[in-house]
Design an enzyme around this catalytic site. Structure first.
Site, PDB file in Angstrom:
ATOM      1  NE  ARG A  23      37.822  41.856  43.059  1.00  0.00           N
ATOM      2  CZ  ARG A  23      37.729  40.748  42.334  1.00  0.00           C
ATOM      3  NH1 ARG A  23      38.754  40.367  41.590  1.00  0.00           N
ATOM      4  NH2 ARG A  23      36.629  40.020  42.342  1.00  0.00           N
ATOM      5  NE  ARG A  31      46.083  42.981  36.372  1.00  0.00           N
ATOM      6  CZ  ARG A  31      45.737  41.812  36.873  1.00  0.00           C
ATOM      7  NH1 ARG A  31      44.876  41.761  37.873  1.00  0.00           N
ATOM      8  NH2 ARG A  31      46.255  40.695  36.412  1.00  0.00           N
ATOM      9  CD  GLU A  44      40.233  35.286  35.961  1.00  0.00           C
ATOM     10  OE1 GLU A  44      39.339  35.479  36.807  1.00  0.00           O
ATOM     11  OE2 GLU A  44      41.453  35.343  36.215  1.00  0.00           O
ATOM     12  CB  SER A  80      37.380  32.402  38.607  1.00  0.00           C
ATOM     13  OG  SER A  80      38.611  32.782  38.042  1.00  0.00           O
ATOM     14  NE  ARG A 134      40.673  41.426  33.577  1.00  0.00           N
ATOM     15  CZ  ARG A 134      41.485  40.693  34.308  1.00  0.00           C
ATOM     16  NH1 ARG A 134      41.441  39.371  34.197  1.00  0.00           N
ATOM     17  NH2 ARG A 134      42.332  41.257  35.142  1.00  0.00           N
TER      18      ARG A 134
END
Length: 413
Positions: free
Chosen positions: A252, A267, A339, A342, A381
């Site tokens: 990404r 990130r 997080e 999801s 993470r």
């Protein structure tokens, strides 16, 4: 994508969905084109009927009126092709409809914390952030990552690399050997239509890595290839639900997070993830969504990490989702909730794009499946959480019991 017939017959529902999502998709332009399209189809049918009647009257004789009708029909057909192409483009910009149970909100601040699990780790010393621990232990090299590839890249070394591999192996074993998922190892580059089917194109093109020569796209998540694993197929109802687990690297550009989380490994432009994916009958998707969330929670529990479950509001669910739960683990060094998953129910939104249907019983009319996806879990993470929660006063990391058989050691020192 949404069916144009559904949009036409439920304009108020779609308009309200766009409003609560803070989305500016071109609904009015779509409705205008749809109206013109139906008018042109009627005009086309009337012209063809007139042409047939003229042909019967002339009985093969040259007719100026017949030529004029042919020209008119061609003009209408040309316009219809233009309308169809434009409608197909615009419909891809309409997001999914949130479920009624999704709270209405204007930003991530309106997400609802539904519950907590576990106790946050306590220390008799001040816990350090992972970047300090990892550099001192020599398991992450930030400078050489930047030297090789630029900012937001890093190198995992020795027990750091083994820790990442151990977490991936644990998760895959839990989901496939203990759970009901079938492991898939998909390509990490896909064609344009595969990226479109998942809902990533055209909306998120700026955040994706792309090979211009072959028009291939690096996957931002295994959800992308898994969505199209059965594209264009009509499945038999008795094989549903299909449950898949896949490990991939994810790529990404992180344009939308410029300037955020510049320290550490929270990130990056490249990271690893185990993805869960389901194809279900419509009546089963809500139950399967809750079961997927439970599967994700079990991994956090096995690792002994305190976490919380958030129900995302209308403004924060993803483009393709109708309802999403986030799973966040506590990182005491960073002093924040991270997080790591999801879990989303996309209903038939992706299935329409990918053309995935099923027959409830033999000879039944095909219906679109529902698709669900969730990280099970996302690295790095989860690595951050393990490193920071299991740190010792001397700077070593005492590994959770679940990872020791994969690591061949109890401690990173």
């Amino acid at each position: 994508m949404l069916d144009i017939k559904f949009i036409r017959e439920n304009v108020d529902i779609v308009r309200q969905a766009l409003a609560v999502r803070n989305d500016k998709a071109p609904l009015d332009e779509i409705l205008a084109l749809d109206t013109e399209r139906r008018q042109k189809i009627s005009e086309q049918e009337e012209l063809r009927r007139a042409k047939k009647e003229a042909a019967n009257k002339s009985r093969g004789e040259s007719s100026e009126g017949g030529r004029e009708l042919r020209d008119q029909i061609k003009s209408v057909e040309d316009r219809l092709r233009d309308i169809d192409a434009k409608l197909a483009e615009l419909l891809l910009q309409i997001p999914n409809i949130p479920q009624p149970s999704v709270p209405v909100g204007k930003s991530e601040d309106d997400n609802i914390v539904e519950r907590y699990w576990g106790e946050q780790a306590t220390f008799d010393f001040t816990p350090k952030p992972h970047w300090e621990l990892c550099e001192k232990l020599g398991i992450i090299d930030f400078d050489r990552g930047v030297k090789l590839s630029g900012t937001r890249f890093y190198i995992l070394k020795g027990l750091g690399a083994r820790l990442e591999r151990a977490i991936i192996s644990l998760m895959l074993d839990m989901h496939t050997r203990e759970g009901s998922y079938q492991e898939i190892y998909p390509p990490w580059m896909v064609k344009r239509d595969i990226m479109t089917a998942s809902g990533n194109l055209p909306k998120f093109a700026d955040n994706l890595y792309h090979d211009d020569v072959d028009d291939m796209w690096f996957v931002p998540t295994a959800e992308v290839p898994l969505t199209s694993l059965h594209s264009g197929e009509i499945l038999t109802g008795d094989i549903l639900p299909l449950r898949y687990a896949a490990y991939t690297a994810c790529f990404r550009r992180e344009k939308m997070s410029a300037g955020k989380d510049t320290r550490g490994i929270k990130r990056g432009h490249q990271f690893d993830k185990v993805e869960l994916y389901k194809l279900t009958k419509p009546e089963d998707s809500e139950h399967e969504h809750e079961m997927m969330l439970a599967d994700v929670e079990r991994v956090c529990q096995r690792l002994g990490l305190a976490y919380r479950i958030k129900l995302l509001c209308t403004a924060d669910i993803s483009f393709s989702s109708s309802k999403t739960y986030d799973v966040e683990v506590w990182a005491p060094g960073c002093q924040e909730w991270l997080e790591v998953s999801s879990c989303s129910n996309c209903k038939d939104f992706q299935a329409r794009r990918a053309g995935i249907r099923f027959r409830p019983y033999p000879d039944a009319k095909p219906e679109y499946v529902h698709t669900l996806n969730g990280s099970g879990l996302a690295l790095p993470r989860i690595m951050i959480a393990i490193i920071e929660n299991y740190q010792q006063a001397d700077g070593s990391i005492k590994l959770p019991a679940a990872l020791r058989d994969f690591m061949y050691t109890e401690i990173i020192a």
